[in-house]
Design a protein around this motif. Structure first.
Motif, short mmCIF file in Angstrom:
data_model
loop_
_atom_site.label_atom_id
_atom_site.label_comp_id
_atom_site.label_asym_id
_atom_site.label_seq_id
_atom_site.Cartn_x
_atom_site.Cartn_y
_atom_site.Cartn_z
N TYR A 142 1.75 8.01 -0.66
CA TYR A 142 0.93 8.43 -1.80
C TYR A 142 1.90 8.98 -2.84
O TYR A 142 2.55 10.00 -2.61
CB TYR A 142 -0.08 9.49 -1.40
CG TYR A 142 -0.98 9.89 -2.55
CD1 TYR A 142 -1.97 9.03 -3.00
CD2 TYR A 142 -0.84 11.12 -3.18
CE1 TYR A 142 -2.80 9.37 -4.06
CE2 TYR A 142 -1.66 11.47 -4.24
CZ TYR A 142 -2.64 10.60 -4.67
OH TYR A 142 -3.45 10.94 -5.73
N ASP A 143 2.03 8.28 -3.95
CA ASP A 143 2.98 8.67 -4.99
C ASP A 143 2.30 9.52 -6.05
O ASP A 143 1.19 9.21 -6.50
CB ASP A 143 3.57 7.43 -5.67
CG ASP A 143 4.39 6.58 -4.72
OD1 ASP A 143 5.00 7.14 -3.80
OD2 ASP A 143 4.40 5.34 -4.88
N LYS A 144 2.97 10.57 -6.46
CA LYS A 144 2.53 11.41 -7.57
C LYS A 144 3.77 11.77 -8.36
O LYS A 144 4.54 12.65 -7.94
CB LYS A 144 1.82 12.66 -7.06
CG LYS A 144 1.27 13.56 -8.16
CD LYS A 144 0.50 14.73 -7.57
CE LYS A 144 -0.07 15.61 -8.67
NZ LYS A 144 -0.84 16.76 -8.10
N TYR B 54 -4.70 7.70 -10.76
CA TYR B 54 -4.58 8.56 -11.96
C TYR B 54 -3.45 8.02 -12.82
O TYR B 54 -2.41 7.60 -12.30
CB TYR B 54 -4.29 10.00 -11.56
CG TYR B 54 -4.16 10.95 -12.74
CD1 TYR B 54 -5.29 11.49 -13.34
CD2 TYR B 54 -2.91 11.27 -13.26
CE1 TYR B 54 -5.18 12.34 -14.43
CE2 TYR B 54 -2.79 12.13 -14.35
CZ TYR B 54 -3.93 12.66 -14.94
OH TYR B 54 -3.82 13.49 -16.01
N GLU C 145 -0.63 8.71 -10.23
CA GLU C 145 -0.81 8.84 -8.79
C GLU C 145 -1.32 7.51 -8.25
O GLU C 145 -2.13 6.84 -8.89
CB GLU C 145 -1.82 9.95 -8.48
CG GLU C 145 -1.38 11.32 -8.98
CD GLU C 145 -2.42 12.40 -8.72
OE1 GLU C 145 -3.21 12.23 -7.77
OE2 GLU C 145 -2.44 13.40 -9.46
#
Length: 260
Positions: free
Chosen positions: A8-10, A32, A71
């Motif tokens: 999960y990239d943010k 997002y 995200e």
């Protein structure tokens, strides 16, 4: 299907490159902001609600839009026997679409991510079962003609109504009145486009709020249950566990400092 990695990239400075030769397929869903992928010299700008499927063996690279936070879920997997069942796996190029079933798709991805991180017994089997189910929903969208913009707007109006009234008892009669259509038409259209019944969507909206409040408020489980529309705390527990795989007290125990 076999899941091989999940992240999960943010980030606002993300960069990734995949060289030719990696046979794992890649599925991306942006939740997002926006990011950019280049595949076969073609630029794909992904925004919230848009998924991207990259076949194995195709080189690509992607990056954040400068100064913009985004995200996304990124899963790599091997289709295996599912390659014969799903047409998308027989394509030779990347595929992308904005999903009208966003809440349903992202709920599956969150559940898979939770299982992948926790690594409880049989997690791999559960992840693969959830991934197969997710692709059923993606293919239903892919195989059928896209709904007209007018139809999609009706559904968005119903979603907005639910977001503003999810703490109440939302009925198909109210949604029908909201879009000036019959109750049965509203219920059928909502399920066709979102992949969820009205009740399922309401429960998801309530539990999403509950998760936030359990982590960040000082209210008790009973107070939160009542606030989001469940007068029976035991029923709230059952719904919460069915949708998240946890019980509310699991999250309360992590925010004792907030309550103090």
């Amino acid at each position: 299907m076999k899941v091989t990695s999940y992240t999960y990239d943010k980030s606002s400075n993300w960069y990734e490159e995949s060289q030719e030769g990696c046979q794992d397929w890649t599925l991306v869903l942006v939740t997002y902001g926006r990011c950019v992928y280049w595949i076969d010299e073609k630029k794909h700008v992904l925004e919230k609600g848009q998924w991207l499927l990259i076949p194995g063996g195709i080189p690509y690279y992607g990056r954040s839009v400068p100064t913009m936070l985004h995200e996304k879920y990124v899963m790599q997997f091997v289709p295996g026997a599912a390659q014969e069942s799903f047409p998308l796996f027989r394509q030779l190029s990347a595929a992308s679409r904005i999903t009208s079933k966003y809440e349903l798709i992202v709920d599956h991805l969150r559940h898979i991510h939770q299982q992948w991180e926790d690594k409880q017994p049989y997690y791999q089997t559960l992840c693969e079962a959830l991934l197969t189910e997710l692709f059923v929903y993606l293919h239903r969208e892919w195989d059928h003609e896209a709904a007209t913009s007018a139809t999609l707007q009706l559904v968005e109006n119903m979603k907005l109504y639910i977001q503003n009234h999810y703490r109440e008892h939302v009925t198909k009669d109210e949604l029908g009145a909201c879009i000036s259509r019959s109750p049965n038409y509203a219920a059928t259209l909502f399920r066709k486009v979102t992949g969820q019944t009205i009740s399922e969507f309401v429960h998801a909206a309530r539990i999403k709020t509950a998760v936030y409040m359990l982590k960040h408020s000082a209210l008790t489980v009973t107070e939160i249950s009542d606030f989001i529309g469940y007068n029976d705390p035991s029923y709230f527990y059952r719904v919460f566990r069915r949708l998240t795989g946890l019980v509310p007290t699991d999250l309360v125990s992590d925010r004792e400092t907030v309550r103090k």
